[in-house]
Design an enzyme around this catalytic site. Structure first.
Site, PDB file in Angstrom:
ATOM      1  N   SER A  94       8.322  -7.036  10.624  1.00 17.89           N
ATOM      2  CA  SER A  94       8.199  -5.586  10.548  1.00 17.89           C
ATOM      3  C   SER A  94       9.326  -4.895  11.317  1.00 17.89           C
ATOM      4  O   SER A  94      10.504  -5.119  11.035  1.00 17.89           O
ATOM      5  CB  SER A  94       6.805  -5.173  11.050  1.00 17.89           C
ATOM      6  N   ASP A 216       1.589  -4.672   0.020  1.00 18.67           N
ATOM      7  CA  ASP A 216       1.766  -4.354   1.443  1.00 18.67           C
ATOM      8  C   ASP A 216       1.717  -2.845   1.624  1.00 18.67           C
ATOM      9  O   ASP A 216       2.572  -2.120   1.111  1.00 18.67           O
ATOM     10  CB  ASP A 216       3.110  -4.915   1.925  1.00 18.67           C
ATOM     11  N   HIS A 244       0.313  -6.778   5.479  1.00 22.21           N
ATOM     12  CA  HIS A 244       1.625  -6.644   6.097  1.00 22.21           C
ATOM     13  C   HIS A 244       1.999  -7.841   6.976  1.00 22.21           C
ATOM     14  O   HIS A 244       3.062  -7.841   7.583  1.00 22.21           O
ATOM     15  CB  HIS A 244       1.638  -5.351   6.943  1.00 22.21           C
TER      16      HIS A 244
END
Length: 268
Positions: A94, A216, A244
Site C-alpha cells: 500500500s 480492492d 487490500h
C-alpha cells in the site's frame, strides 16, 4: 536512538541478496508473517515497523518529519544502509510502495527491484486518472477519522481487509488499527490519502512488480493498469482476491507472482 530500536527491525535468514518488507497504514511487520519467512530460506530478510506503528519507538515520531512520505523514505534508506548488503529487493504494501519508490529515486543504487502490493500513486480521481475516490470521498473519510477514530477503524478495517471467507483477518486488522496512537494515525492517514506521486512514477527505472487484488476497495485494478503503463519496467500480476491485503488473504498467489518476478531478476 538506534535505527534498530526506532523501527523495531528484525532480520532473518541469510543469502547474497536482502529482501526488505514494509507494511501499510494501520499495520505492522506482523502482516508479513505468511510471506517473509518463506523467503528467509533463500534471502536475508528484513522486516520493520514504520515509526508510529507496531513496536516502533513512539518517542521518535516527529509530526514535521512525517508530514510527508519522504520522512518515511529517509528512515527506509537508513534501515537498508544498516541491515542490508548490496542492492535490495524492496517489498512494500500500500502506502509503503510509494515510500519505497521515493527511496528508490533518491538512492537507485540500493534497489535491485521493487515489489508493490496494492499500490496507489494517487487515491483521488483527477481528469482521466482514476484513483478510486473523489476528493469529497477522501475529505469525508478524513473528517470521520478525525472525529471518531476508533469508530472509523472498527467499520473500515474489515472493508479494507475484505477476505469475506476469512473474517478473522478483518478482526486482526481492526485490532491493529485500534492499537495505533490515534493522533499519529490521523496524520498518517492524511499524508497517505492526500499524497500524489504520479509525477514520480515514470522516473523509477528499477524492475518493478505490481501485485494487485482483483477486487480492492482501496486500490482498484485500474490503478495497477495505470502503473503498468507508467512505470518504465513494470510487471503487473492480478491475483484473485477480495480486499487490500493479498499478502494475508491470498499469500500463495502473492508468492507465486513474487517468485515469477524474482526469477526475472535471476533469483530462483
Amino acid at each position: 536512538m538506534s535505527v534498530e530500536q526506532r523501527n523495531n527491525v528484525k532480520v532473518l535468514g541469510s543469502g547474497p541478496t536482502t529482501m526488505v518488507f514494509s507494511h501499510g497504514f494501520g499495520c505492522d511487520q506482523n502482516m508479513w508473517r505468511f510471506l517473509a519467512p518463506q523467503y528467509a530460506e533463500r534471502f536475508r530478510t528484513v522486516t520493520f515497523d514504520l515509526v508510529g506503528a507496531g513496536l516502533s519507538d513512539l518517542g521518535a515520531y516527529d509530526p514535521v518529519k512525517y508530514n510527508h512520505l519522504s520522512g518515511y523514505a529517509d528512515d527506509l534508506l537508513e534501515v537498508i544502509e544498516e541491515f542490508a548488503q548490496g542492492p535490495v529487493i524492496f517489498v512494500g504494501h500500500s502506502v509503503s510502495a510509494m515510500i519505497g519508490l521515493l527511496a528508490g529515486l533518491r538512492a537507485p543504487e540500493r534497489f535491485a527491484g521493487h515489489v508493490m502490493v496494492g499500490p496507489s500513486p494517487c487515491y483521488i480521481n483527477d481528469g482521466d486518472y482514476v484513483g478510486g475516490f473523489t476528493r469529497e470521498d477522501i475529505d469525508s473519510l478524513l473528517d470521520t477519522l478525525e472525529s471518531n477514530y476508533l469508530g472509523w477503524a472498527s467499520s473500515m478495517a474489515p472493508a479494507i481487509m475484505g477476505a469475506p471467507e476469512q473474517p478473522e483477518l478483518g478482526v486482526e486488522l481492526t485490532q491493529s488499527f485500534c492499537r495505533t496512537d490515534p493522533d499519529i494515525a490521523k496524520q498518517f492517514a492524511r499524508v497517505t490519502f492526500l499524497s500524489d506521486n504520479r509525477g514520480d512514477v515514470p522516473r523509477l527505472d528499477a524492475p518493478t512488480l505490481v501485485v494487485q487484488s482483483s477486487d480492492d476497495l482501496i486500490a482498484p485494478v485500474v490503478v495497477g493498469e495505470y502503473l503498468q503503463r507508467t512505470l518504465p519496467n513494470c510487471m503487473l500480476r492480478v491475483v484473485e482476491n477480495v480486499g487490500h491485503c493479498p499478502h494475508l488473504s491470498a499469500p500463495c498467489a502473492s508468492a507465486d507472482a513474487m517468485d515469477e518476478f524474482l526469477a526475472t531478476l535471476g533469483h530462483r
